[in-house]
Write a protein that holds these residues in place. Structure first.
Motif, PDB file in Angstrom:
ATOM      1  N   LYS A  18      42.094  43.327  36.725  1.00  0.00           N
ATOM      2  CA  LYS A  18      41.621  41.983  36.819  1.00  0.00           C
ATOM      3  C   LYS A  18      41.614  41.418  38.221  1.00  0.00           C
ATOM      4  O   LYS A  18      40.472  40.851  38.608  1.00  0.00           O
ATOM      5  CB  LYS A  18      42.039  41.073  35.831  1.00  0.00           C
ATOM      6  CG  LYS A  18      41.461  39.833  35.173  1.00  0.00           C
ATOM      7  CD  LYS A  18      41.958  39.187  34.157  1.00  0.00           C
ATOM      8  CE  LYS A  18      41.164  38.008  33.609  1.00  0.00           C
ATOM      9  NZ  LYS A  18      41.922  37.274  32.630  1.00  0.00           N
ATOM     10  N   THR A  19      42.842  41.363  38.791  1.00  0.00           N
ATOM     11  CA  THR A  19      42.886  40.867  40.356  1.00  0.00           C
ATOM     12  C   THR A  19      41.883  41.654  41.310  1.00  0.00           C
ATOM     13  O   THR A  19      41.337  40.936  42.009  1.00  0.00           O
ATOM     14  CB  THR A  19      44.229  41.227  40.707  1.00  0.00           C
ATOM     15  OG1 THR A  19      45.368  40.055  39.758  1.00  0.00           O
ATOM     16  CG2 THR A  19      44.361  40.465  42.028  1.00  0.00           C
ATOM     17  N   GLU A  22      38.402  40.123  40.502  1.00  0.00           N
ATOM     18  CA  GLU A  22      38.117  39.126  41.165  1.00  0.00           C
ATOM     19  C   GLU A  22      38.081  39.036  42.542  1.00  0.00           C
ATOM     20  O   GLU A  22      37.239  38.302  43.202  1.00  0.00           O
ATOM     21  CB  GLU A  22      39.289  38.149  40.508  1.00  0.00           C
ATOM     22  CG  GLU A  22      39.364  37.847  39.249  1.00  0.00           C
ATOM     23  CD  GLU A  22      40.551  37.240  38.617  1.00  0.00           C
ATOM     24  OE1 GLU A  22      41.664  36.861  39.589  1.00  0.00           O
ATOM     25  OE2 GLU A  22      40.573  36.676  37.446  1.00  0.00           O
ATOM     26  N   ASN A  26      34.961  37.878  45.001  1.00  0.00           N
ATOM     27  CA  ASN A  26      35.040  36.693  46.123  1.00  0.00           C
ATOM     28  C   ASN A  26      34.884  37.392  47.132  1.00  0.00           C
ATOM     29  O   ASN A  26      34.940  36.614  48.316  1.00  0.00           O
ATOM     30  CB  ASN A  26      36.180  36.193  45.838  1.00  0.00           C
ATOM     31  CG  ASN A  26      36.352  35.206  44.440  1.00  0.00           C
ATOM     32  OD1 ASN A  26      35.547  34.840  43.957  1.00  0.00           O
ATOM     33  ND2 ASN A  26      37.512  35.380  43.914  1.00  0.00           N
TER      34      ASN A  26
END
Length: 188
Positions: A18-19, A22, A26
């Motif tokens: 998930k990181t 993300e 970004n």
């Protein structure tokens, strides 16, 4: 533009994957992310839609947790259907020729366990030969996997440590994609 094929059966509870996603979202990278568990919870893969996505991109990143020395079942199923004869291989199957194939995954246990003397007995790279052969067979450019160890809370790794390492992982991935798509080598 790069394509990320995300295959995590429990993505919402993942710290590492998930990181990574993300961080990719970004970043300045122009990416399309296809979460195949979300798109196909019934495992009924839309082959034509997936092939169309592959055709739109030069670099394909396969993002997943390392499960039982391989990939999650849905990603194997995805490969079985999407990389079909006369699309990915065969006399007319050159649609993926020259595209970059990047395995990007997370490994739950420690690096020490993936040695000839460790608990897993083999190094992670030895479990990736089928990926390399898939890229070779489909005339894709195989890029050595980008991965990191220690992502399992059950194995005693801390959530904050996992997130920090996932951010470092995503930076390596972003750098590699930049190098590939701009045909340059960035010094380490």
């Amino acid at each position: 533009m790069s394509l990320v094929i995300l295959a995590h059966p429990n993505f919402d509870k993942s710290f590492a994957n998930k990181t990574i996603i993300e961080e990719l979202k970004n970043s300045p990278m122009d990416i399309e992310i296809r979460n195949i568990h979300e798109l196909y919870p019934d495992y009924k893969i839309d082959v034509k839609a997936e092939q169309a996505a592959l055709l739109r991109h030069k670099t394909i990143i396969f993002q997943y947790p390392f499960y039982w020395y391989s990939m999650p079942a849905i990603l194997k199923h995805w490969f079985d259907l999407v990389f079909e004869h006369q699309f990915a291989y065969g006399s007319k199957g050159d649609k993926l020729k020259g595209k970059n194939f990047i395995p990007s995954f997370t490994v739950g246990s420690s690096q020490d366990s993936y040695t000839t003397l460790g608990f897993q007995h083999f190094r992670v790279y030895e479990f990736c030969k089928h990926l390399e052969q898939t890229a070779y067979h489909t005339q894709m450019n195989y890029i050595d996997p980008i991965f990191f160890y220690g992502t399992s809370l059950a194995a005693g790794y801390a959530e904050d440590e996992i997130r920090v390492n996932a951010k470092l992982h995503s930076q390596k991935l972003i750098q590699k994609v930049f190098e590939l798509e701009n045909n340059v080598m960035v010094s380490k």
